[in-house]
Every structure is written in C-alpha cells, then in structure tokens.
Enzyme design. Structure first.
Site, PDB file in Angstrom:
ATOM      1  N   MET A  17       0.867  -1.169   0.000  1.00  0.00           N
ATOM      2  CA  MET A  17       0.000   0.000   0.000  1.00  0.00           C
ATOM      3  C   MET A  17       0.906   1.222   0.000  1.00  0.00           C
ATOM      4  O   MET A  17       2.111   1.097   0.100  1.00  0.00           O
ATOM      5  CB  MET A  17      -0.907  -0.004   1.231  1.00  0.00           C
ATOM      6  CG  MET A  17      -2.018  -1.026   1.166  1.00  0.00           C
ATOM      7  SD  MET A  17      -3.251  -0.695  -0.084  1.00  0.00           S
ATOM      8  CE  MET A  17      -4.144   0.664   0.631  1.00  0.00           C
ATOM      9  N   PRO A  18       0.334   2.380  -0.025  1.00  0.00           N
ATOM     10  CA  PRO A  18       1.165   3.574  -0.127  1.00  0.00           C
ATOM     11  C   PRO A  18       1.875   3.915   1.177  1.00  0.00           C
ATOM     12  O   PRO A  18       1.421   3.578   2.258  1.00  0.00           O
ATOM     13  CB  PRO A  18       0.145   4.667  -0.446  1.00  0.00           C
ATOM     14  CG  PRO A  18      -1.074   4.222   0.262  1.00  0.00           C
ATOM     15  CD  PRO A  18      -1.088   2.719   0.067  1.00  0.00           C
TER      16      PRO A  18
END
Length: 75
Positions: A15-16
C-alpha cells in the site's frame, strides 16, 4: 496482491507510504489527527484498508528548509 514484506507468517499488502514534511511544533494530538485524516482521505478516494496505509511525518527545522533562495528561519 503484491507483498511489501513478511514477518512471522504475516504478509503486509503493498500500500502507499505517504510522507508529510512540516515544521516542528505540532502536538502529538495534532499529529494523530493529521495521520488519521490523511489515511481516511486515501482510503476514501483510492480504496484499500486503513491498516495498509503508512504515513510518516518528517519535521524539518526552519533552518533546513528554503523557498525562493531564502531559509524560512530568515524570514
């Protein structure tokens, strides 16, 4: 799903990592509110799971940050 890393049979989905750079001086409560809002905004607009959104806060002293050729500490 791509995996960033795995520890003790736990897989963490890729994920970021969202990085926020700002001057020092905010309280722990303000920082907590900031990371909550940034995380919620990402999940609301891009989807995903809040636990997978990583947020880092980089506090940069004014003498280490400049704009237009002038340090913020000299403004």
């Amino acid at each position: 799903m791509r995996t960033v890393f795995s520890t003790q049979n736990t897989r963490v989905p890729a994920m970021p990592m969202i990085s926020v750079s700002m001057f020092p001086g905010r309280t722990a409560e303000q920082k907590q509110a900031l990371v909550r809002e940034v995380t919620d905004a990402f999940v609301r607009t891009c989807g995903g799971n809040p636990e997978g959104v990583w947020v880092t806060i980089n506090e940069i002293p004014a003498e280490h940050w400049a704009s237009g050729g002038t340090l913020f500490s000299e403004r």
